[in-house]
Design a protein around this motif. Structure first.
Motif, PDB file in Angstrom:
ATOM      1  N   THR A 126      13.820  12.001  26.755  1.00 62.22           N
ATOM      2  CA  THR A 126      14.694  12.988  28.163  1.00 62.22           C
ATOM      3  C   THR A 126      15.243  14.063  27.117  1.00 62.22           C
ATOM      4  O   THR A 126      16.085  13.773  25.593  1.00 62.22           O
ATOM      5  CB  THR A 126      15.671  11.734  28.136  1.00 62.22           C
ATOM      6  OG1 THR A 126      16.217  10.945  27.331  1.00 62.22           O
ATOM      7  CG2 THR A 126      14.832  10.651  29.017  1.00 62.22           C
ATOM      8  N   ILE A 127      16.603  14.132  28.202  1.00 61.07           N
ATOM      9  CA  ILE A 127      17.044  15.366  27.542  1.00 61.07           C
ATOM     10  C   ILE A 127      18.727  15.076  27.019  1.00 61.07           C
ATOM     11  O   ILE A 127      18.811  15.269  25.541  1.00 61.07           O
ATOM     12  CB  ILE A 127      17.931  16.523  28.395  1.00 61.07           C
ATOM     13  CG1 ILE A 127      16.308  17.455  29.159  1.00 61.07           C
ATOM     14  CG2 ILE A 127      18.886  17.437  28.104  1.00 61.07           C
ATOM     15  CD1 ILE A 127      16.734  17.930  31.053  1.00 61.07           C
ATOM     16  N   ARG A 128      18.990  14.208  27.923  1.00 59.59           N
ATOM     17  CA  ARG A 128      20.243  13.710  27.344  1.00 59.59           C
ATOM     18  C   ARG A 128      20.245  12.105  25.982  1.00 59.59           C
ATOM     19  O   ARG A 128      21.474  12.750  25.366  1.00 59.59           O
ATOM     20  CB  ARG A 128      20.550  12.625  28.377  1.00 59.59           C
ATOM     21  CG  ARG A 128      22.228  12.202  28.047  1.00 59.59           C
ATOM     22  CD  ARG A 128      23.112  12.285  29.017  1.00 59.59           C
ATOM     23  NE  ARG A 128      23.087  11.247  29.803  1.00 59.59           N
ATOM     24  CZ  ARG A 128      23.684  11.457  31.684  1.00 59.59           C
ATOM     25  NH1 ARG A 128      25.066  11.803  31.689  1.00 59.59           N
ATOM     26  NH2 ARG A 128      23.106  10.800  32.687  1.00 59.59           N
ATOM     27  N   LYS A 129      19.611  11.779  25.879  1.00 60.47           N
ATOM     28  CA  LYS A 129      19.173  11.032  24.871  1.00 60.47           C
ATOM     29  C   LYS A 129      18.282  11.185  23.544  1.00 60.47           C
ATOM     30  O   LYS A 129      18.865  12.249  22.464  1.00 60.47           O
ATOM     31  CB  LYS A 129      18.365   9.525  24.996  1.00 60.47           C
ATOM     32  CG  LYS A 129      18.574   8.600  24.131  1.00 60.47           C
ATOM     33  CD  LYS A 129      18.707   7.324  25.236  1.00 60.47           C
ATOM     34  CE  LYS A 129      18.403   6.094  23.601  1.00 60.47           C
ATOM     35  NZ  LYS A 129      19.492   6.363  22.205  1.00 60.47           N
ATOM     36  N   GLN A 130      16.943  11.897  23.754  1.00 61.58           N
ATOM     37  CA  GLN A 130      16.237  12.355  22.446  1.00 61.58           C
ATOM     38  C   GLN A 130      16.349  12.779  22.000  1.00 61.58           C
ATOM     39  O   GLN A 130      16.027  13.967  20.695  1.00 61.58           O
ATOM     40  CB  GLN A 130      14.302  11.586  22.887  1.00 61.58           C
ATOM     41  CG  GLN A 130      13.894   9.927  22.893  1.00 61.58           C
ATOM     42  CD  GLN A 130      14.644   9.195  24.500  1.00 61.58           C
ATOM     43  OE1 GLN A 130      15.006  10.852  25.193  1.00 61.58           O
ATOM     44  NE2 GLN A 130      13.653   8.111  24.088  1.00 61.58           N
TER      45      GLN A 130
END
Ligand SMILES: [Zn+2]
Length: 406
Positions: free
Chosen positions: A370-374
């Motif tokens: 995901t953009i926000r996490k990984q």
């Protein structure tokens, strides 16, 4: 005598193992104009066919490499253009980024004018199953099906033939105004594997007066035809004004085998596939491929346009975007956003070290990240290892992401 003949036949193959051949191909000049010029094709193992140490260019489902002297000059131009730019892209990963993975890859089969859909068991879907046009695709290797005549295959890149689509055939449902154009755009995008780089290319069209193309120069008018509908649609979508003019033609198409940046984008998928597997398209995998397409293009004009117009933080972007949770799903805008995020790293870590930074980043993410996490964790981890001042630089990165609502 028999042995002697065989030896004779084999010697030319060996002695031409590193043949260099001249051919006409589409290349860009310093102003980012597309021209047809004579180029040198390296690492060919034949002086008569597009068959080399690293790439073999075939037509459709065929096995035999296309002849350099094929009577179909358009086919030869597409074969030469893909061979030339694929070699440039491979050189970039092997020489500039020292990629052992790319250096050790098996020879790739490149299919041009290929309309079959991909089938992960059967390699090619049935001929009658919705032939594909106006795009390009990189496929993963497959085991084949023993006893059914499906041989195992390695990774391949497929370039679809162009097909002119009339605006009426895009099946726009009613309505007027920008909503309608949004529907056109999304309908056309379903034909396109590559999304975001085209968006930035479209900006170039706006800043260029149309040249009168000479025989060998593909001017901006023709670039529109080459890089196709997406460019045109983007332009229209963002700037309602030239709408009537731009759409007077009402025909759109994309000749993907003649657009260098599309060729780089597809090869980048191959080069990054040790960590970003080719299972499906995602915001992260597309943004990463676009970043390297932009780097390999090595055009200051393109770089300036990406910097100015990217939707993440481009100063002249008409539609800057705040992060939205929906970006983690399939909306096409998300790979533009990731591309902007990655391109922005050039300002933090520096233009020269940025490619190595983003290349190393691939080890910390995967196709489903995901953009926000990984992705962000991967960027911060890579910065920890590679930034000149990790603490300060990580803070700068986070501030920029906060400003975009992440
Ligand atoms: Zn792609």
């Amino acid at each position: 005598m028999k042995t002697f003949l065989l030896t004779l036949l084999m010697i030319p193959g060996l002695s031409f193992a590193q043949a260099v051949v001249s051919a006409r191909a589409v290349v860009r000049d310093a102003g980012f104009n597309a021209n047809i010029k004579t180029v040198q094709l390296k690492h060919l193992s034949s002086t008569s066919r597009f068959d080399g140490e690293f790439f073999k260019i075939v037509e459709g489902k065929g096995d035999e490499a296309i002849s350099l002297t094929d009577a179909d000059k358009n086919l030869v131009l597409r074969a030469a253009t893909t061979y030339f730019h694929l070699t440039k892209a491979r050189d970039y990963f092997v020489e500039k980024l020292n990629s052992a993975y790319v250096a050790g890859l098996p020879k790739l089969v490149i299919r041009i004018e290929h309309t079959n859909q991909f089938n992960e068991l059967g390699h090619f879907a049935h001929d009658n199953l919705e032939p594909q046009f106006n795009n390009a695709l990189t496929i993963p290797a497959g085991a084949g099906i023993e006893g059914r005549g499906v041989k195992p295959w390695e990774m391949e890149i497929w370039f679809r033939p162009e097909k002119k689509i009339h605006i009426d055939d895009l099946k726009i449902k009613g309505g007027t105004g920008m909503g309608e154009w949004g529907t056109v755009l999304s309908a056309f995008r379903q034909q396109m594997h590559m999304t975001s780089l085209q968006r930035f290319l479209s900006q170039l069209v706006l800043t260029q007066t149309s040249d009168l193309p000479t025989e060998n120069v593909i001017g901006w008018e023709n670039l529109l035809r080459l890089a196709g509908t997406s460019l045109l649609l983007e332009t229209v979508y963002r700037y309602a004004d030239p709408l009537s003019k731009a759409f007077s033609r009402k025909w759109f198409w994309l000749d993907s085998a003649l657009v260098p940046e599309i060729i780089y984008h597809e090869y980048a998928h191959v080069a990054l596939s040790d960590h970003l597997v080719l299972s499906h398209s995602s915001a992260v995998i597309e943004g990463m491929a676009d970043f390297f397409a932009g780097q390999i293009a090595d055009s200051s004009k393109l770089a300036t346009n990406i910097k100015d117009h990217n939707v993440f933080n481009g100063k002249k972007a008409t539609r800057k975007q705040q992060y939205s949770v929906q970006f983690e799903t399939s909306d096409y805008a998300n790979s533009d956003f990731v591309f902007g995020m990655l391109w922005d790293l050039r300002t933090i870590v520096g233009e020269a070290p940025a490619p190595e930074f983003v290349y190393n980043l691939r080890q910390k993410i995967d196709t489903n990240s995901t953009i926000r996490k990984q992705l962000i964790e991967g960027i911060l981890d890579t910065c920890e290892e590679q930034c000149a001042q990790p603490f300060v630089d990580k803070l700068k990165i986070l501030q920029r992401y906060n400003a975009r609502g992440i």
